[in-house]
Design a protein around this motif. Sequence first.
Motif, PDB file in Angstrom:
ATOM      1  N   GLY A   1     -34.677  54.911 -39.388  1.00  0.00           N
ATOM      2  CA  GLY A   1     -33.975  55.922 -38.738  1.00  0.00           C
ATOM      3  C   GLY A   1     -33.472  55.562 -37.393  1.00  0.00           C
ATOM      4  O   GLY A   1     -32.718  54.775 -37.358  1.00  0.00           O
ATOM      5  N   GLU A   2     -33.960  56.052 -36.428  1.00  0.00           N
ATOM      6  CA  GLU A   2     -33.602  55.892 -35.258  1.00  0.00           C
ATOM      7  C   GLU A   2     -34.172  54.509 -34.537  1.00  0.00           C
ATOM      8  O   GLU A   2     -33.452  53.712 -33.759  1.00  0.00           O
ATOM      9  N   ARG A   3     -35.308  53.792 -35.283  1.00  0.00           N
ATOM     10  CA  ARG A   3     -35.895  52.788 -34.677  1.00  0.00           C
ATOM     11  C   ARG A   3     -36.213  51.820 -36.191  1.00  0.00           C
ATOM     12  O   ARG A   3     -36.326  52.408 -37.393  1.00  0.00           O
ATOM     13  N   PRO A   4     -36.372  50.846 -36.075  1.00  0.00           N
ATOM     14  CA  PRO A   4     -36.251  49.731 -37.193  1.00  0.00           C
ATOM     15  C   PRO A   4     -37.686  50.010 -37.898  1.00  0.00           C
ATOM     16  O   PRO A   4     -38.941  50.051 -36.946  1.00  0.00           O
ATOM     17  N   ASN A   5     -37.951  49.944 -39.089  1.00  0.00           N
ATOM     18  CA  ASN A   5     -39.070  49.776 -39.777  1.00  0.00           C
ATOM     19  C   ASN A   5     -39.579  48.334 -39.993  1.00  0.00           C
ATOM     20  O   ASN A   5     -38.674  47.551 -39.655  1.00  0.00           O
ATOM     21  N   LEU A   6     -40.553  48.383 -40.947  1.00  0.00           N
ATOM     22  CA  LEU A   6     -41.058  46.896 -41.319  1.00  0.00           C
ATOM     23  C   LEU A   6     -39.839  46.286 -42.299  1.00  0.00           C
ATOM     24  O   LEU A   6     -39.889  45.091 -42.250  1.00  0.00           O
ATOM     25  N   ALA A   7     -39.054  47.292 -42.987  1.00  0.00           N
ATOM     26  CA  ALA A   7     -38.273  46.621 -43.902  1.00  0.00           C
ATOM     27  C   ALA A   7     -36.976  45.876 -43.110  1.00  0.00           C
ATOM     28  O   ALA A   7     -36.577  44.870 -43.518  1.00  0.00           O
ATOM     29  N   ASP A   8     -36.526  46.839 -41.964  1.00  0.00           N
ATOM     30  CA  ASP A   8     -35.551  46.331 -41.247  1.00  0.00           C
ATOM     31  C   ASP A   8     -35.897  44.965 -40.576  1.00  0.00           C
ATOM     32  O   ASP A   8     -35.119  44.140 -40.665  1.00  0.00           O
ATOM     33  N   LEU A   9     -37.107  44.953 -39.933  1.00  0.00           N
ATOM     34  CA  LEU A   9     -37.632  43.525 -39.590  1.00  0.00           C
ATOM     35  C   LEU A   9     -37.451  42.403 -40.556  1.00  0.00           C
ATOM     36  O   LEU A   9     -37.596  41.470 -40.098  1.00  0.00           O
ATOM     37  N   ALA A  10     -38.199  42.683 -41.774  1.00  0.00           N
ATOM     38  CA  ALA A  10     -38.151  41.733 -42.596  1.00  0.00           C
ATOM     39  C   ALA A  10     -36.873  41.255 -43.035  1.00  0.00           C
ATOM     40  O   ALA A  10     -36.521  40.025 -43.135  1.00  0.00           O
ATOM     41  N   VAL A  11     -35.985  41.989 -43.476  1.00  0.00           N
ATOM     42  CA  VAL A  11     -34.463  41.695 -43.724  1.00  0.00           C
ATOM     43  C   VAL A  11     -33.820  40.855 -42.764  1.00  0.00           C
ATOM     44  O   VAL A  11     -33.146  39.836 -42.738  1.00  0.00           O
ATOM     45  N   PHE A  12     -34.020  41.327 -41.315  1.00  0.00           N
ATOM     46  CA  PHE A  12     -33.523  40.907 -40.176  1.00  0.00           C
ATOM     47  C   PHE A  12     -34.155  39.299 -40.052  1.00  0.00           C
ATOM     48  O   PHE A  12     -33.396  38.354 -39.912  1.00  0.00           O
ATOM     49  N   GLY A  13     -35.326  39.212 -40.106  1.00  0.00           N
ATOM     50  CA  GLY A  13     -36.103  37.833 -39.925  1.00  0.00           C
ATOM     51  C   GLY A  13     -35.413  36.969 -41.137  1.00  0.00           C
ATOM     52  O   GLY A  13     -35.337  35.647 -40.724  1.00  0.00           O
ATOM     53  N   VAL A  14     -35.311  37.427 -42.328  1.00  0.00           N
ATOM     54  CA  VAL A  14     -34.814  36.357 -43.266  1.00  0.00           C
ATOM     55  C   VAL A  14     -33.411  35.913 -43.086  1.00  0.00           C
ATOM     56  O   VAL A  14     -33.075  34.793 -43.243  1.00  0.00           O
ATOM     57  N   LEU A  15     -32.686  36.938 -42.606  1.00  0.00           N
ATOM     58  CA  LEU A  15     -31.016  36.567 -42.619  1.00  0.00           C
ATOM     59  C   LEU A  15     -30.812  35.993 -41.368  1.00  0.00           C
ATOM     60  O   LEU A  15     -29.910  34.791 -41.174  1.00  0.00           O
ATOM     61  N   ARG A  16     -31.688  35.936 -40.370  1.00  0.00           N
ATOM     62  CA  ARG A  16     -31.570  35.370 -38.779  1.00  0.00           C
ATOM     63  C   ARG A  16     -31.677  33.817 -39.186  1.00  0.00           C
ATOM     64  O   ARG A  16     -31.191  32.905 -38.182  1.00  0.00           O
ATOM     65  N   VAL A  17     -32.148  33.096 -39.998  1.00  0.00           N
ATOM     66  CA  VAL A  17     -32.488  31.599 -40.142  1.00  0.00           C
ATOM     67  C   VAL A  17     -31.250  31.216 -40.457  1.00  0.00           C
ATOM     68  O   VAL A  17     -31.194  29.750 -40.384  1.00  0.00           O
ATOM     69  N   MET A  18     -30.231  31.865 -40.794  1.00  0.00           N
ATOM     70  CA  MET A  18     -28.915  31.212 -41.105  1.00  0.00           C
ATOM     71  C   MET A  18     -27.912  31.366 -40.020  1.00  0.00           C
ATOM     72  O   MET A  18     -26.726  30.668 -40.050  1.00  0.00           O
ATOM     73  N   GLU A  19     -28.393  31.875 -38.936  1.00  0.00           N
ATOM     74  CA  GLU A  19     -27.616  31.657 -37.650  1.00  0.00           C
ATOM     75  C   GLU A  19     -26.878  30.301 -37.578  1.00  0.00           C
ATOM     76  O   GLU A  19     -27.874  29.305 -37.412  1.00  0.00           O
ATOM     77  N   GLY A  20     -25.612  30.209 -36.893  1.00  0.00           N
ATOM     78  CA  GLY A  20     -25.271  28.732 -36.676  1.00  0.00           C
ATOM     79  C   GLY A  20     -24.657  27.993 -37.644  1.00  0.00           C
ATOM     80  O   GLY A  20     -24.123  26.994 -37.654  1.00  0.00           O
ATOM     81  N   LEU A  21     -24.845  28.436 -39.128  1.00  0.00           N
ATOM     82  CA  LEU A  21     -24.409  27.926 -40.186  1.00  0.00           C
ATOM     83  C   LEU A  21     -23.261  28.635 -40.775  1.00  0.00           C
ATOM     84  O   LEU A  21     -22.848  29.901 -40.669  1.00  0.00           O
ATOM     85  N   GLU A  22     -22.572  28.075 -41.579  1.00  0.00           N
ATOM     86  CA  GLU A  22     -21.330  28.530 -42.387  1.00  0.00           C
ATOM     87  C   GLU A  22     -21.620  29.603 -43.308  1.00  0.00           C
ATOM     88  O   GLU A  22     -20.969  30.700 -43.336  1.00  0.00           O
ATOM     89  N   ALA A  23     -22.945  29.736 -43.951  1.00  0.00           N
ATOM     90  CA  ALA A  23     -23.281  30.842 -44.686  1.00  0.00           C
ATOM     91  C   ALA A  23     -23.478  32.125 -44.108  1.00  0.00           C
ATOM     92  O   ALA A  23     -23.029  33.208 -44.311  1.00  0.00           O
ATOM     93  N   PHE A  24     -23.905  31.889 -42.703  1.00  0.00           N
ATOM     94  CA  PHE A  24     -24.072  33.208 -41.890  1.00  0.00           C
ATOM     95  C   PHE A  24     -22.751  33.722 -41.463  1.00  0.00           C
ATOM     96  O   PHE A  24     -22.708  34.818 -41.367  1.00  0.00           O
ATOM     97  N   ASP A  25     -21.737  32.659 -40.823  1.00  0.00           N
ATOM     98  CA  ASP A  25     -20.398  33.170 -40.440  1.00  0.00           C
ATOM     99  C   ASP A  25     -19.756  33.797 -41.535  1.00  0.00           C
ATOM    100  O   ASP A  25     -19.132  35.030 -41.559  1.00  0.00           O
ATOM    101  N   ASP A  26     -19.973  33.370 -42.783  1.00  0.00           N
ATOM    102  CA  ASP A  26     -19.199  34.171 -43.952  1.00  0.00           C
ATOM    103  C   ASP A  26     -19.791  35.347 -44.274  1.00  0.00           C
ATOM    104  O   ASP A  26     -19.297  36.419 -44.847  1.00  0.00           O
ATOM    105  N   MET A  27     -21.042  35.298 -44.269  1.00  0.00           N
ATOM    106  CA  MET A  27     -21.607  36.717 -44.328  1.00  0.00           C
ATOM    107  C   MET A  27     -21.423  37.933 -43.475  1.00  0.00           C
ATOM    108  O   MET A  27     -21.083  38.865 -43.833  1.00  0.00           O
ATOM    109  N   MET A  28     -21.303  37.404 -42.145  1.00  0.00           N
ATOM    110  CA  MET A  28     -20.862  38.462 -40.965  1.00  0.00           C
ATOM    111  C   MET A  28     -19.400  38.833 -41.601  1.00  0.00           C
ATOM    112  O   MET A  28     -18.885  39.907 -41.165  1.00  0.00           O
ATOM    113  N   ALA A  29     -18.535  37.952 -41.824  1.00  0.00           N
ATOM    114  CA  ALA A  29     -17.119  38.070 -41.936  1.00  0.00           C
ATOM    115  C   ALA A  29     -16.767  38.912 -43.191  1.00  0.00           C
ATOM    116  O   ALA A  29     -15.681  39.661 -43.183  1.00  0.00           O
ATOM    117  N   ASN A  30     -17.620  38.757 -44.271  1.00  0.00           N
ATOM    118  CA  ASN A  30     -17.101  39.339 -45.550  1.00  0.00           C
ATOM    119  C   ASN A  30     -18.128  40.712 -46.166  1.00  0.00           C
ATOM    120  O   ASN A  30     -18.305  40.926 -47.277  1.00  0.00           O
TER     121      ASN A  30
END
Length: 401
Positions: free
Chosen positions: A347-376
């Motif tokens: 809702g207005e605040r993240p729940n545990l699912a938000d935090l889990a998905v964010f934590g998983v995706l965050r490990v790709m930061e700085g890599l080509e896969a992350f940039d492609d994901m954000m762009a596409n």
Amino acid sequence: MHCGTLRKPNMAAACARSLVKVGCAIMESTALRRPGNGARLPGNADSQVSRRFYYGGGTGSRAGLLWSVRAGGSRALGCAFLFGAGVGLYHTVKFYWAKQQHLAQEQTQAPTKGGPSPSAFPSLTLYQYQTCPFCSKVRAFLDYHGLDYQVVEVNPVMRGEIKWSTYRKVPILMVDENMQLNDSSVIISSLKTYLVSKGSSLSDILRCYPEMKSVNERGKEVTEYNNKYWLMLSEGDTAAVYPDKGMQKEEMKWRQWADDWLVHLISPNVYRSTGEALASFDYIVREGKFGTLEGFFAKYVGAAAMFIIAKRLKSRHNLQDDVRQDLYKAVNDWVAAIGKKRKFMGGERPNLADLAVFGVLRVMEGLEAFDDMMANTKVKSWYRRMEMATRNHQGRSQLSR
């Protein structure tokens, strides 16, 4: 608060002790002569004492008054110092006990809500790999809730930092250095339960997540935990955390999705090509804990090995030839599940699912896969909101302990 309370009494007591020493020194002196005639205060309390208490330059003004005192005057002056010390000690003790009573009264009258104070919450130590998605999930949870924790980066080759543990995976969270929490989802569920519920001990909560050992399809023994996506709350607390119907089941579904599906898309995407594999291991070596020789072999040998393993993972999980498409679809499915009317799945605040998905995706930061994901994909707006929420510890105000 306690440190500030004790500092003033300690300073006052120190001053009182100094007065006693000076008073005794003066009382023991039979006569005080002017400097220059060879006389000294007993106990090596000569020029040091005069500089400390009568610093004013030379033998004039106040310094001259001290050196003109005779034997009888010195005894009177010594008595004055001792009297002052006694008064100081009396007020020190009085101040200290008054403060202690005030603190005790504050503690008994403290409200049960409003967030945990750092001193009252258990100390936390996280044993991790910086680039591990499961470890990143735990850090996202701790950061969002504003909980202080120490990080111990584990060497992924020797793992000497966790040689004391029979559980040989990360993350491991130690609570007060004597309670060990394993498995990222168990860590998050048990801590969230502890933060929300009142009167429950963490050791009692952990009993609700029993450890189960089994053998998987490849003949390897694996450890699983029952109930790891559940929060062990009373009816009242459950209604407060999940005010709308279906919120709890939705959160549990997507937390499990992050563990069972999303996390398996990371390796095939960051090791998709030999160039990406080298770039990924260069990042892993920089962020991880490797020796010089270990880092060299990890980067080149590890990159080659993971490039091959990524191909096997693609086959095992039935991914497309272009694994980016599976990543894009998964991320867009997540955004679609949140919908256009909610900032977060919570809702207005993240729940545990938000935090889990964010934590998983965050490990790709700085890599080509992350940039492609954000762009596409359509994930960018949600991801930036999650960055801000964890950076600003926005979950701190939700805590009841």
